[in-house]
Design a protein around this motif. Structure first.
Motif, PDB file in Angstrom:
ATOM      1  N   GLY A  25       0.795  -1.211   0.000  1.00  0.00           N
ATOM      2  CA  GLY A  25       0.000   0.000   0.000  1.00  0.00           C
ATOM      3  C   GLY A  25       0.832   1.268   0.000  1.00  0.00           C
ATOM      4  N   ARG A  26       2.098   1.179   0.459  1.00  0.00           N
ATOM      5  CA  ARG A  26       2.981   2.345   0.513  1.00  0.00           C
ATOM      6  C   ARG A  26       4.021   2.300  -0.607  1.00  0.00           C
ATOM      7  NH1 ARG A  26       4.328   3.184   6.982  1.00  0.00           N
ATOM      8  NH2 ARG A  26       2.161   3.420   7.678  1.00  0.00           N
ATOM      9  N   PRO A  75      -1.628  -2.768   3.266  1.00  0.00           N
ATOM     10  CA  PRO A  75      -1.612  -1.318   3.507  1.00  0.00           C
ATOM     11  C   PRO A  75      -0.397  -0.823   4.280  1.00  0.00           C
ATOM     12  CG  PRO A  75      -3.786  -2.229   3.952  1.00  0.00           C
ATOM     13  CD  PRO A  75      -2.872  -3.397   3.770  1.00  0.00           C
ATOM     14  N   PRO A  92       0.445   2.325  -7.386  1.00  0.00           N
ATOM     15  CA  PRO A  92      -0.929   2.413  -6.882  1.00  0.00           C
ATOM     16  C   PRO A  92      -1.934   1.760  -7.822  1.00  0.00           C
ATOM     17  CG  PRO A  92      -0.250   4.511  -7.822  1.00  0.00           C
ATOM     18  CD  PRO A  92       0.985   3.653  -7.765  1.00  0.00           C
ATOM     19  N   GLU A 136      -3.211  -6.697  -1.436  1.00  0.00           N
ATOM     20  CA  GLU A 136      -2.395  -5.521  -1.146  1.00  0.00           C
ATOM     21  C   GLU A 136      -2.284  -5.355   0.363  1.00  0.00           C
ATOM     22  OE1 GLU A 136      -3.451  -0.991  -1.375  1.00  0.00           O
ATOM     23  OE2 GLU A 136      -2.717  -1.602  -3.370  1.00  0.00           O
TER      24      GLU A 136
END
Length: 240
Positions: A163-164, A191, A168, A189
């Motif tokens: 997520g980081r 986060p 995206p 995914e």
């Protein structure tokens, strides 16, 4: 654990003039399913070799190809990234050399999976659609430009994203494409994770480690533990 010289086979097929790979063999007696490991942008590091050791311990005859064998990272990185994005090039010839070595090995059952990390995750996504693998794992890999075309007829796939990260929307896009193609999949995914979260420790040049920490690049143990559990369960289902 040892290194294998694949130079003769690679050069004969217009691949790298020198090609080596790290071989990790499971305990006990084979044959075992094969596993091709595709390294991240920094190359065949100790971290990647530990990934190979882990897969061997799980029961896979594991071969990690060094895509920088002929020239090192500085000379090979750009051309290897370009090959991954184009879906063709010398790197794919080298990876096919590794797959062929595995399938010809008396220690292999003939069923072969592929797993990639970062740059290697992008290769794994493309290789999944070639019809030459029985299962694939793509970890924070860049999606192919023709995602639907690549995933059409792909082998079963497990994929993990962060997520980081700077990718995206990759997880839902890949999930949608695999669903449209009717391919068995497990995409997730995490986060709390950043790029390279499956690594057990920092990798690459030490001078970059502070910057990588600032960018949240590197280990995230909780996410990694869950991702490895999913990967190992998925491969057990589709390769054994």
């Amino acid at each position: 654990m040892s290194f294998v010289d694949l130079s003769e086979a690679s050069a004969a097929n217009a691949g790298s003039p020198t090609l080596r790979a790290y071989l990790a063999t499971p305990p006990g007696d084979g044959p075992w399913p094969g596993m091709l490991v595709v390294h991240e942008s920094f190359g065949l590091t100790d971290v990647v070799m530990r990934h190979a050791d882990r897969l061997a311990a799980a029961g896979y005859l594991t071969l990690a190809i060094d895509l920088y064998s002929s020239g090192g990272m500085r000379r090979c990185l750009v051309s290897t990234v370009r090959a991954a994005r184009r879906g063709e090039g010398r790197a794919f010839t080298d990876l096919e050399t590794g797959r062929a070595w595995l399938t010809a090995s008396p220690g292999c059952t003939g069923r072969v999976g592929v797993i990639g990390f970062c740059l290697g995750g992008g290769f794994a996504l493309v290789l999944a659609g070639t019809g030459r693998y029985d299962a694939a794992a793509a970890n924070y890999g860049e999606l192919p430009r023709d995602l639907d075309g690549t995933m059409a007829g792909a082998c079963p796939m497990v994929a993990s994203y962060a997520g980081r990260d700077w990718l995206p929307g990759s997880a839902p896009k890949l999930t949608a494409a695999l669903t449209r193609a009717g391919v068995a999949h497990d995409v997730k995914e995490y986060p709390a994770a950043g790029h390279s979260f499956l690594n057990e420790g920092p990798t690459g040049p030490r001078v970059l480690w502070p910057l990588m920490r600032m960018l949240k690049i590197g280990p995230e143990p909780a996410s990694a533990a869950d991702a490895w559990q999913r990967i190992e369960a998925f491969f057990a289902e589709h390769l054994r």
